[in-house]
Design an enzyme around this catalytic site. Structure first.
Site, mmCIF file in Angstrom:
data_model
loop_
_atom_site.group_PDB
_atom_site.id
_atom_site.type_symbol
_atom_site.label_atom_id
_atom_site.label_comp_id
_atom_site.label_asym_id
_atom_site.label_seq_id
_atom_site.Cartn_x
_atom_site.Cartn_y
_atom_site.Cartn_z
ATOM 1 N N GLY A 132 1.052 5.161 1.360
ATOM 2 C CA GLY A 132 0.431 6.408 2.098
ATOM 3 C C GLY A 132 0.517 7.645 1.821
ATOM 4 N N GLY A 133 0.518 8.740 2.499
ATOM 5 C CA GLY A 133 0.577 10.038 2.158
ATOM 6 C C GLY A 133 2.407 10.427 1.836
ATOM 7 N N GLY A 136 4.830 7.789 2.149
ATOM 8 C CA GLY A 136 5.491 6.620 2.276
ATOM 9 C C GLY A 136 5.212 5.214 1.597
ATOM 10 N N ASP A 189 -7.940 9.768 14.041
ATOM 11 C CA ASP A 189 -8.333 9.390 12.716
ATOM 12 C C ASP A 189 -8.884 7.827 12.741
ATOM 13 O OD1 ASP A 189 -8.537 9.715 9.906
ATOM 14 O OD2 ASP A 189 -6.465 9.091 9.524
ATOM 15 N N GLY A 219 0.780 -1.286 -0.032
ATOM 16 C CA GLY A 219 0.120 0.220 0.086
ATOM 17 C C GLY A 219 0.878 1.279 -0.053
ATOM 18 N N LYS A 251 7.037 -0.518 7.020
ATOM 19 C CA LYS A 251 6.363 0.935 6.588
ATOM 20 C C LYS A 251 7.509 1.912 6.672
ATOM 21 C CE LYS A 251 2.841 4.303 7.718
ATOM 22 N NZ LYS A 251 1.603 4.662 8.281
HETATM 23 N N1 LIG Z 1 1.144 -3.858 8.918
HETATM 24 C C1 LIG Z 1 0.457 -3.886 7.579
HETATM 25 N N2 LIG Z 1 0.353 -4.874 6.924
HETATM 26 C C2 LIG Z 1 -0.214 -5.029 5.550
HETATM 27 N N3 LIG Z 1 -0.623 -3.738 5.087
HETATM 28 C C3 LIG Z 1 -0.581 -2.536 5.688
HETATM 29 C C4 LIG Z 1 0.161 -2.633 6.905
HETATM 30 N N4 LIG Z 1 0.451 -1.260 7.371
HETATM 31 C C5 LIG Z 1 -0.365 -0.464 6.355
HETATM 32 N N5 LIG Z 1 -0.416 -1.329 5.326
HETATM 33 C C6 LIG Z 1 -1.119 -1.007 3.984
HETATM 34 O O1 LIG Z 1 -0.545 0.110 3.478
HETATM 35 C C7 LIG Z 1 -1.640 1.117 3.311
HETATM 36 C C8 LIG Z 1 -1.102 2.585 3.921
HETATM 37 O O2 LIG Z 1 -0.553 2.358 5.109
HETATM 38 P P1 LIG Z 1 -0.992 3.379 6.270
HETATM 39 O O3 LIG Z 1 -2.208 3.828 6.060
HETATM 40 O O4 LIG Z 1 -0.396 3.003 7.826
HETATM 41 O O5 LIG Z 1 0.055 4.687 5.520
HETATM 42 P P2 LIG Z 1 -0.209 6.262 5.824
HETATM 43 O O6 LIG Z 1 0.751 6.937 4.951
HETATM 44 O O7 LIG Z 1 -0.416 6.637 7.115
HETATM 45 O O8 LIG Z 1 -1.635 6.145 4.830
HETATM 46 P P3 LIG Z 1 -2.380 7.353 4.456
HETATM 47 O O9 LIG Z 1 -1.951 8.705 3.995
HETATM 48 O O10 LIG Z 1 -3.522 6.838 3.807
HETATM 49 O O11 LIG Z 1 -3.209 7.614 6.040
HETATM 50 C C9 LIG Z 1 -2.731 0.633 4.201
HETATM 51 O O12 LIG Z 1 -4.027 1.043 3.576
HETATM 52 C C10 LIG Z 1 -2.656 -0.815 4.108
HETATM 53 O O13 LIG Z 1 -3.157 -1.274 2.994
#
Ligand SMILES: Nc1ncnc2c1ncn2[C@@H]1O[C@H](COP(=O)(O)OP(=O)(O)OP(=O)(O)O)[C@@H](O)[C@H]1O
Length: 328
Positions: free
Chosen positions: A38-39, A41, A148, A36, A56
């Protein structure tokens, strides 16, 4: 493990890619497939000594992973059930920071989108609601609030690790401790900027006031209605003020239609959440008991299969995009 860093963008910022090795404090990890984005990373899969993990990674200067690491550290010290184990973490120069944690399945937003009519069964919906509220209670007991709460920040554990019956909370980029160093509750700071996600934000968030534990629980309530009923009335509305107005109507003239098809205790739970003030501890156990009672009245067992474990309830996703825009 992961330290606070400057919010200034550096010209060394970068993200590693699949196949690269990241060096933690304890071990090295080879990055697998992207799970996945995210913002700031990317989350990668990783196999380490036969264990299925997630890594992550965030760009160094933009990263909030130090907050995430603090939450997981507190959760792991308390051995909380609904949180990933953080195995390692680190950073490379001023390029990126990362944490290594439990591998989860797809998040609840994606899992619902893959269901026929984008709707979970009442069994899956109620059991999700119970486990997600247990997770929020655990987080609050560890002295953090999420700010959130939404289906996209919860996921079942991975079957490969035998954790598929447990729902985990993840993504603590907006989390904050709600007590000071003497464990006294922080006083409200007055007007603050918007935080969180419009669809699930509390009325207090809409009025830009400081958030507390009750706001996490109000966001959970919107999740509760969405995962059991299948949709929220403001699902197609993007304007934040219009969403706020829809949430207010859902408590007054549109309350009956908002809760149509929901068990009667949903009305009582909303009344109770709306009675909470900034400093109150939400009555998690009371809401969990009400939902457990509905489950037992309907013959729902806590260890039943989730809808996504049943092939016949998962639809062909090729038409997802057009249906989403039609239904929200
Ligand atoms: N521990 C994990 N195991 C499997 N997939 C994960 C895990 N953590 C995150 N993901 C996947 O990665 C995506 C992005 O992770 P996360 O929401 O933690 O990142 P973010 O940068 O905070 O995202 P956002 O900008 O959407 O808030 C999640 O929607 C999920 O699909």
């Amino acid at each position: 493990m992961v330290e606070a860093m400057s919010s200034q963008q550096t010209d060394t910022d970068r993200l590693p890619v699949t196949g690269e090795i990241v060096r933690g404090h304890n071990n090295d990890f080879s990055l697998g497939d992207v799970l996945g984005d995210g913002g700031y990373g990317t989350v990668f899969s990783c196999i380490y000594q036969g264990r299925h993990l997630a890594v992550k990674v965030e760009k160094y200067s933009k990263s909030m992973l130090f907050v995430e690491a603090s939450v997981l550290k507190a959760a792991n010290q308390r051995k909380l059930k609904h949180f990933c184990t953080m195995f390692d973490g680190g950073s490379l120069n001023k390029e990126y920071v990362f944490i290594v944690m439990t591998l989860l399945g797809k998040d609840l937003h994606r899992l619902r989108a893959e269901q026929v009519d984008r709707k979970f069964s009442m069994s899956t919906g109620l059991r999700i609601a119970i486990q997600t509220l247990e997770a929020i209670k655990e987080l609050h007991e560890a002295l953090f609030m999420s700010r959130d709460i939404k289906p996209g920040n919860f996921a079942p554990g991975n079957r490969l690790n035998q954790q598929h019956k447990n729902i985990f909370m993840f993504d603590f980029g907006l989390a904050r401790r709600y007590v000071d160093k003497n464990n006294n509750l922080h006083a409200p700071r007055g007007e603050v900027g918007w935080r969180g996600t419009t669809r699930y934000g509390s009325l207090v968030a809409h009025s830009r006031q400081d958030l507390s534990r009750r706001d996490d629980v109000e966001s959970w309530y919107y999740l509760l209605v969405e995962v059991t009923k299948g949709c929220l009335p403001w699902r197609l509305v993007t304007d934040r003020v219009a969403v706020q107005q829809a949430k207010m109507r859902a408590r007054s003239e549109e309350r009956a239609s908002f809760l149509t098809g929901c068990p009667p205790c949903f009305d009582e739970i909303l009344t109770d959440i709306d009675s909470l003030s900034f400093y109150d501890t939400p009555r998690y156990n009371s809401y969990i008991e009400k939902l457990q009672k509905v489950c037992s009245e309907r013959g729902i067992r806590m260890n039943e299969h989730w809808d996504w474990e049943d092939e016949s309830s998962v639809r062909n996703t090729s038409n997802l995009a057009s249906e989403c825009s039609a239904r929200g």
